[in-house]
Each structure stands twice: as structure tokens, then as C-alpha cells.
Design a protein around this motif. Structure first.
Motif, PDB file in Angstrom:
ATOM      1  N   TYR A   1       0.834  -1.190   0.000  1.00 54.69           N
ATOM      2  CA  TYR A   1       0.000   0.000   0.000  1.00 54.69           C
ATOM      3  C   TYR A   1       0.875   1.249   0.000  1.00 54.69           C
ATOM      4  O   TYR A   1       1.917   1.289   0.671  1.00 54.69           O
ATOM      5  CB  TYR A   1      -0.910   0.021   1.232  1.00 54.69           C
TER       6      TYR A   1
ATOM      7  N   VAL B   1      -3.927   1.633   5.039  1.00 53.79           N
ATOM      8  CA  VAL B   1      -5.314   1.888   4.658  1.00 53.79           C
ATOM      9  C   VAL B   1      -6.003   2.877   5.595  1.00 53.79           C
ATOM     10  O   VAL B   1      -6.796   3.719   5.144  1.00 53.79           O
ATOM     11  CB  VAL B   1      -6.104   0.566   4.589  1.00 53.79           C
TER      12      VAL B   1
ATOM     13  N   ILE C   1      -6.276   6.885   4.912  1.00 49.11           N
ATOM     14  CA  ILE C   1      -7.227   7.652   4.098  1.00 49.11           C
ATOM     15  C   ILE C   1      -7.950   8.692   4.939  1.00 49.11           C
ATOM     16  O   ILE C   1      -8.391   9.731   4.443  1.00 49.11           O
ATOM     17  CB  ILE C   1      -8.254   6.738   3.403  1.00 49.11           C
TER      18      ILE C   1
ATOM     19  N   VAL D   1      -5.983   5.301  -1.162  1.00 50.10           N
ATOM     20  CA  VAL D   1      -6.157   3.858  -1.003  1.00 50.10           C
ATOM     21  C   VAL D   1      -5.646   3.248  -2.299  1.00 50.10           C
ATOM     22  O   VAL D   1      -6.336   3.228  -3.317  1.00 50.10           O
ATOM     23  CB  VAL D   1      -7.623   3.485  -0.752  1.00 50.10           C
TER      24      VAL D   1
ATOM     25  N   SER E   1     -11.509  -4.697  -3.801  1.00 47.72           N
ATOM     26  CA  SER E   1     -11.098  -3.701  -4.788  1.00 47.72           C
ATOM     27  C   SER E   1     -10.907  -4.399  -6.134  1.00 47.72           C
ATOM     28  O   SER E   1     -11.765  -5.165  -6.560  1.00 47.72           O
ATOM     29  CB  SER E   1      -9.837  -2.976  -4.328  1.00 47.72           C
TER      30      SER E   1
ATOM     31  N   SER F   1     -13.750   4.390   3.190  1.00 48.24           N
ATOM     32  CA  SER F   1     -12.788   3.844   2.233  1.00 48.24           C
ATOM     33  C   SER F   1     -13.410   2.754   1.368  1.00 48.24           C
ATOM     34  O   SER F   1     -12.891   2.432   0.290  1.00 48.24           O
ATOM     35  CB  SER F   1     -11.572   3.278   2.968  1.00 48.24           C
TER      36      SER F   1
END
Length: 408
Positions: free
Chosen positions: A210, A214, A217, A223, A281, A366
Motif C-alpha cells: 500500500y 489503509v 485515508i 487507497v 477492490s 474507504s
């Protein structure tokens, strides 16, 4: 050859497609909302509507209303996380996952206890039943999360006693109570490890880093993640494979797909949590672009008891995935899929937002992106730069009306 009859609990188009591609006759337990999405894909005789696909009682009742039982199917399965335990209970011997195995992959306390007992580095944690108990949790920085949560939904964090007191007050003011899982804060860059395990052996592993953890955000971070290639980061990749193998063994997740979160502290990796599903995602699309591996096909092969068809091949470019957000307000317009796809490096776009949607503050949700994108570059730096540029452009191009009637 007779087709295998598969009962999928919880609607997922990718799961239906993958199972059918391998010759299965698919039926699905789904909610009324999902019932609209299956139009033209599954007929009425192959669907069992329920108020909640995670509820075992409703699932069994829906089957019985049609004079059907789990025994009429060769396999009972779930593709997403929430109905995993329900599929194991309803399916029994027809499920590729035991009830205990499904529980461990859903309950964060159970799985952390097992990996800790196996000697895998993991945060210290404790189940909190009443909000006031958090005051006695012996860590100045920490995270509180639902026992069966996913992503950042319902997750709270604190970095000093004042913030901890705020978390307690918020919990006490909510109608829904605990229990929750309190964890010590773990420093390090957040990774997601996605792959396939067969016979207890990690047959395929993808490592993503990442750009910002996370939870970041909430402070305005992206993200997004970029694939960490084994040919460019062999030491990190080897540590990730070792952690994954030990964790999956401790969790007794011997066959299937997995999505595992970990933290890179430089000299070691710390286990975060693990799910027996494909990552959310556009993990699936990113992995397919980078390695040519179809995780949905591998999931379906495991479910149907078929051999793996893995033939990974690393692409020349480096791929990453990005969630795009708009400012808060009533959405009037935003870039179209074709406009996003035309931007440099973009390889896949899934637009989620539509004009008229009420968009939340990005930092508060998110799990509600306006679009999901796969981006490619010559290396990690170029891919990262392209994602930052794309995120700024998309947010600035969105036109919204504020809830007070003005424009944003």
C-alpha cells in the motif's frame, strides 16, 4: 459426463462465471437486491431468495420451500467473506471448508490466537465486551475493530489517552454493542498478500505494498497499492512467502485462495489478518495483469475438486490498483469510464458512482470509492506517480452539489 451441481451462497457474478466455465450447474442463495442483478444469468429455478445470505435458518428454509436440500448438490460454497460460515454449515461434507475452518477465517480473535501460538509475529490483542474495558487495555496506541469485519468498516484507532477516551465515548453512545477486538498498534508499511494454496503448499503468491496504510485515508491518503515484484525485491518476497506459509498452516487453510494483510518492519513481517477469499477492490484484475493468473478460476477449481491450472508469467510493466474518490456532496457529474481509461497507464476501470449519488467524505468511507482502477508503469515509481496524478485529476473533475444547496 454429468455436470457438478454447485450451490453458491451469496451472489457473485465472477463466481457464477468461473464455476460455469468449468462445467458446473450453478444455483445461488441471494438477497432480493441481488435478485435483480442475476436477471438473464440465472433463472428462477436456480435461485433461492433470502433476506440475508449469511443466515443459516433463512437459507435452509429457502431450500426447503422448493423441496430442495444441500444433499441435492455436489458442492456448497461461498465466494465472498460474509457467507463463508453459512456455506460451511449448510454444506457440511459438501463444502470444501469445515465450520471451524470458516470460523477461523472470519473471526479475527480466533485466527490471531492460532498464529500467535504457532510463533508467527502478530499484534497483542484482547476481546473487549464493554466499551469501558478499553480503558484498561495496556497500550497507548491501538486499534479497535469488529471481530468479523473486513476493510476499515467499523475500525477505530487511538494514539494517546485522550483519543482512547473519545473512542470509548463513541462506543457507549452507539446502540450496537460489543464484543470488539482491541489490538496494539503495529508500525510498518502495510502489505497485502494474495494467492493460491493447494495441499498446504503456497502455489502462487502476489505481494502488494500500500502507498499508505489503509487507515491513512482518514488523513487524506490514497487507497492504493503497487505490486512488489520478486525479481526486484527477492528478500521481501521470500519473507512474505515464509509468513504466508506459516500462517496458513496455523489456520489450517490448506486449499483455496487467500487474502492476507501484513506489516513490513524492515527486519520482519508482522501478521495482520487473513481471509479465505479473493481480495477486494481490483486485486483480481491487478494480479491477472501482472501475472496472468485468474484467481476466480483457481477458486472455482478448488471448490469443484479440480487440479490447479496455474501458469504464472510476470509482465514487463509493474501494476497497481487505485480507489478514486470525489469530494462529499450530491454527485452531478464525474469522468466517464472511457475518459479514465484514456489516462496514461490505465489498464482497467470499474466506475461505481453515478450522477445523483450522495457521496460521503472520502476519509469516512474507504469502502465506497467512486471508481476502481488498475494502473501500469515501467516501475513502482512511475506507477505510483501516475496514480497520484490520476487521483488528483478525478477528484478535481467531479462536480457535486453540497447538501446546503451550493456547488462543490
Amino acid at each position: 459426463m454429468t455436470k457438478q451441481r454447485a450451490l453458491l451462497i451469496g451472489w457473485r457474478l465472477e463466481a457464477v462465471t468461473a464455476l460455469r466455465r468449468l462445467g458446473a450447474d450453478v444455483s445461488c442463495v441471494l438477497t432480493p437486491g441481488d435478485d435483480e442483478r442475476r436477471a438473464g444469468i440465472l433463472d428462477d429455478g436456480h435461485t433461492f431468495p433470502v433476506p440475508d445470505a449469511t443466515n443459516t435458518e433463512w437459507t435452509l428454509a429457502a431450500l426447503k420451500r422448493r423441496d430442495v436440500s444441500a444433499a441435492d448438490f455436489d458442492v456448497v460454497c461461498a465466494h465472498s467473506e460474509d457467507p463463508l460460515v453459512n456455506a460451511a454449515v449448510v454444506g457440511g461434507a459438501r463444502s470444501r471448508m469445515t465450520v471451524d475452518g470458516a470460523l477461523v477465517l472470519r473471526d479475527k480473535d480466533l485466527q490471531k490466537s492460532l498464529v500467535r501460538a504457532a510463533g508467527v509475529p502478530v499484534a497483542d490483542s484482547r476481546v473487549i465486551v464493554h466499551a469501558a474495558e478499553l480503558a484498561d487495555f495496556p497500550y497507548a496506541r491501538g486499534v479497535l475493530k469488529p471481530l468479523d469485519g473486513s476493510g476499515t468498516v467499523g475500525v477505530r484507532d487511538w494514539h494517546d489517552d485522550r483519543e482512547r477516551a473519545r473512542v470509548v465515548a463513541e462506543l457507549e453512545a452507539e446502540p450496537a454493542g460489543g464484543p470488539w477486538l482491541a489490538e496494539e498498534w503495529v508500525d510498518g508499511c502495510e502489505l497485502h498478500l494474495d494467492g493460491v494454496v493447494r495441499g498446504g503448499e503456497v502455489r502462487f503468491l502476489s505481494v502488494g505494498r500500500y502507498l499508505q496504510n489503509v487507515l491513512g485515508i482518514r488523513g487524506g491518503g490514497l487507497v492504493a497499492s503497487v505490486i512488489v515484484r520478486a525479481d526486484r525485491h527477492p528478500d521481501l518476497f521470500d519473507r512474505a512467502r515464509e509468513l504466508t506459509a506459516h500462517a496458513l498452516k496455523a489456520l489450517e487453510h490448506h486449499d483455496g485462495v487467500f487474502h492476507l494483510e501484513a506489516f513490513d518492519q524492515g527486519d520482519r513481517l508482522v501478521f495482520g489478518e487473513c481471509a479465505g477469499r479473493i481480495g477486494g477492490s481490483v486485486v483480481d484484475r491487478t494480479v491477472e495483469h501482472q501475472y496472468g493468473v485468474d484467481l476466480h478460476d483457481e477458486w472455482a477449481r478448488t471448490v469443484l475438486g479440480l487440479e490447479s491450472a496455474l501458469t504464472p508469467s510476470t509482465a514487463r510493466d509493474t501494476f497497481g490498483m487505485l480507489s478514486l474518490y470525489t469530494p462529499a456532496g450530491r454527485l452531478r457529474s464525474c469522468p466517464t469510464e472511457s475518459e479514465v481509461a484514456a489516462k496514461e497507464g490505465v489498464r482497467h476501470v470499474s466506475l461505481r458512482a453515478r450522477p445523483g449519488d450522495l457521496r460521503p467524505e472520502p476519509g469516512a468511507a474507504s469502502n465506497r470509492p467512486a471508481a476502481l482502477v488498475v494502473v501500469a508503469g515501467e516501475d513502482e515509481r512511475q506507477t505510483t506517480d501516475r496514480m497520484h496524478t490520476l487521483a488528483r485529476w478525478f477528484s478535481a473533475a467531479a462536480v457535486l452539489s453540497r447538501t446546503d444547496g451550493g456547488d462543490a
